[in-house]
Design an enzyme around this catalytic site. Structure first.
Site, short mmCIF file in Angstrom:
data_model
loop_
_atom_site.label_atom_id
_atom_site.label_comp_id
_atom_site.label_asym_id
_atom_site.label_seq_id
_atom_site.Cartn_x
_atom_site.Cartn_y
_atom_site.Cartn_z
N GLY A 294 0.85 -1.19 0.00
CA GLY A 294 0.00 0.00 0.00
C GLY A 294 0.88 1.23 0.00
O GLY A 294 0.60 2.25 0.64
N ASP B 83 1.80 -1.97 -4.50
CA ASP B 83 0.49 -1.31 -4.47
C ASP B 83 -0.30 -1.87 -5.66
O ASP B 83 0.25 -2.55 -6.53
CB ASP B 83 0.66 0.21 -4.61
N TYR C 270 -14.64 0.66 9.73
CA TYR C 270 -13.19 0.89 9.78
C TYR C 270 -12.67 0.73 11.20
O TYR C 270 -11.69 0.01 11.45
CB TYR C 270 -12.92 2.30 9.27
N LYS D 229 -10.10 -2.00 12.87
CA LYS D 229 -8.86 -1.64 13.57
C LYS D 229 -8.82 -2.27 14.96
O LYS D 229 -7.78 -2.78 15.39
CB LYS D 229 -8.72 -0.11 13.66
P1 NAD Z 1 -4.23 5.54 1.58
O1 NAD Z 1 -5.65 5.24 1.24
O2 NAD Z 1 -3.68 6.89 1.24
O3 NAD Z 1 -3.27 4.47 0.89
C1 NAD Z 1 -3.56 3.10 0.86
C2 NAD Z 1 -2.84 2.48 -0.33
O4 NAD Z 1 -3.17 1.09 -0.35
C3 NAD Z 1 -3.28 3.08 -1.68
O5 NAD Z 1 -2.16 3.48 -2.44
C4 NAD Z 1 -4.02 1.92 -2.37
O6 NAD Z 1 -3.84 1.90 -3.78
C5 NAD Z 1 -3.38 0.72 -1.69
N1 NAD Z 1 -4.26 -0.45 -1.75
C6 NAD Z 1 -5.60 -0.47 -1.55
N2 NAD Z 1 -6.06 -1.72 -1.73
C7 NAD Z 1 -4.98 -2.50 -2.02
C8 NAD Z 1 -4.82 -3.87 -2.31
N3 NAD Z 1 -5.87 -4.70 -2.36
N4 NAD Z 1 -3.58 -4.34 -2.56
C9 NAD Z 1 -2.51 -3.49 -2.54
N5 NAD Z 1 -2.60 -2.18 -2.28
C10 NAD Z 1 -3.83 -1.69 -2.02
O7 NAD Z 1 -4.03 5.22 3.12
P2 NAD Z 1 -2.96 5.87 4.13
O8 NAD Z 1 -3.53 7.14 4.63
O9 NAD Z 1 -1.61 5.84 3.56
O10 NAD Z 1 -3.08 4.83 5.35
C11 NAD Z 1 -2.25 3.70 5.47
C12 NAD Z 1 -2.64 2.96 6.74
O11 NAD Z 1 -2.59 3.85 7.86
C13 NAD Z 1 -4.04 2.37 6.73
O12 NAD Z 1 -4.06 1.15 7.44
C14 NAD Z 1 -4.83 3.39 7.51
O13 NAD Z 1 -5.95 2.81 8.11
C15 NAD Z 1 -3.83 3.85 8.54
N6 NAD Z 1 -4.15 5.18 9.08
C16 NAD Z 1 -4.04 6.29 8.30
C17 NAD Z 1 -4.38 7.54 8.84
C18 NAD Z 1 -4.26 8.80 8.02
O14 NAD Z 1 -4.61 9.88 8.51
N7 NAD Z 1 -3.75 8.75 6.81
C19 NAD Z 1 -4.82 7.64 10.17
C20 NAD Z 1 -4.95 6.48 10.93
C21 NAD Z 1 -4.59 5.25 10.38
#
Ligand code: NAD
Length: 312
Positions: A11, A37, A142, A146
């Site tokens: 990801g 990704d 979600y 988590k």
């Molecule tokens: P994001 O949505 O920006 O990125 C997720 C990436 O995963 C994307 O590039 C997408 O193409 C890829 N993806 C989706 N499905 C996929 C699959 N089946 N196989 C491979 N890749 C796949 O998310 P983020 O903000 O970078 O968050 C990353 C992690 O951090 C997540 O677990 C999210 O829950 C956690 N998180 C993020 C935040 C935040 O504010 N960004 C806050 C709390 C937790």
């Protein structure tokens, strides 16, 4: 820093992965950090594996082929997107975690990083200085994924000695990558509108205070927990970490100090209900005590950096 590690970020093209890969490559060397990704590779990509994390055979194949020792699992559906497709969000968020935990249990991996979120808390969780151990009754798919993920991480550590490490990220804000469908995304969008000189419409109400963090702090927290000696990681579900807390009105006031004409209006949508169930501020005392976590950025620094770096 341990030698001989081969790292895979899954990801990697999202908000966090984009910046985390950069940092890990600086630390471990380009050739030792692979990224994967769903998205198409670019012409200059190195060590990029296009992969659906739900394709278990392809995932195992990639880990074995490249001799991966550590995985950072970032692929997930985020809070707002997940509410639109709960069944798929559950499938993606949970199955991807099981695949990675199982690989570590089977000794294909030495260490695993998986992020949780403040979304794992819920409407009856104490909202101010939310403690590490408290009521957790998430009301979103979600958040449920988590909280369940946290329990499974702890289970795999206790039963199978899987070295899994996790942080409950607050809303993350940076200028190098765009957010991917969360409830705190407004706090990135607002800077683009401020720079464009147009009125910003907030999908959260003026006084909705939420925990937030500048991306550099989040990336540093991530690599620090992964680098910490195993015995210092006493919590194997997920650690509270805090940066700052603010509301849309609070961040708008800070932006106005630099752009006096900036205007904001409030039109709460379905994301307001999600935000209503989340904490206002986080007590991260255990992360500080166990592995030395300390945030560096407050709201004032964040606004200065964002406005200085966003070009429209
Ligand atoms: P994001 O949505 O920006 O990125 C997720 C990436 O995963 C994307 O590039 C997408 O193409 C890829 N993806 C989706 N499905 C996929 C699959 N089946 N196989 C491979 N890749 C796949 O998310 P983020 O903000 O970078 O968050 C990353 C992690 O951090 C997540 O677990 C999210 O829950 C956690 N998180 C993020 C935040 C935040 O504010 N960004 C806050 C709390 C937790």
């Amino acid at each position: 820093m341990a030698q001989g590690e081969k790292i895979l970020v899954i990801g990697s093209r999202g908000q966090i992965g984009t910046e985390l890969v950069e940092e890990l490559r600086q630390m471990y060397g380009e050739s030792n950090v692979f990224e994967s990704d769903l998205k198409d590779p670019g012409p200059h990509d190195i060590n990029y594996i296009q992969l659906n994390v739900l394709d278990k055979d392809a995932l195992y194949g990639a880990v074995k082929k490249h001799g991966i020792t550590q995985v950072y699992l970032l692929a997930a559906l985020l809070s707002a997107t997940a509410e639109k497709n709960p069944a798929f969000a559950w499938e993606l968020n949970m199955n991807s975690l099981f695949y990675i935990l199982d690989m570590a249990k089977e000794k294909h991996l030495k260490k695993v990083y998986w992020p949780s979120s403040i979304a794992a808390f819920g409407p009856t969780t104490p909202k101010k200085n939310t403690p590490q151990h408290t009521i957790m009754d998430p009301a979103t798919v979600y958040g449920i994924s988590k909280l369940a993920g946290e329990r499974w991480c702890e289970y795999y550590f206790q039963k199978y000695q899987v070295d899994v490490r996790s942080l409950r990220y607050p809303g993350l804000i940076g200028y190098k990558s765009l957010p991917g469908g969360g409830t705190t995304d407004y706090a990135v969008d607002i800077f683009y509108k401020a720079r464009q000189g147009v009125k910003f419409t907030s999908f959260l109400s003026a006084d909705t205070t939420l925990p937030m963090m500048y991306m550099d702090d989040a990336i540093r927290a991530t690599v620090e927990i992964m680098e910490a000696p195993s015995e210092t990681i006493k919590i194997r579900s997920s650690y509270n970490v805090a940066g700052m807390s603010f509301s849309p009105a609070g961040i708008a006031a800070e932006i106005k100090l630099q752009i006096p004409d900036f205007q904001i209006e409030y039109m709460p949508d379905f994301r307001q209900e999600i935000a209503n169930g989340w904490p206002h501020s986080i007590d991260d005392g255990m992360a500080r005590a166990d592995w030395g976590w300390k945030n560096h950025y407050n709201l004032n620094k964040l606004v200065n950096i964002m406005l200085a770096n966003i070009r429209v």
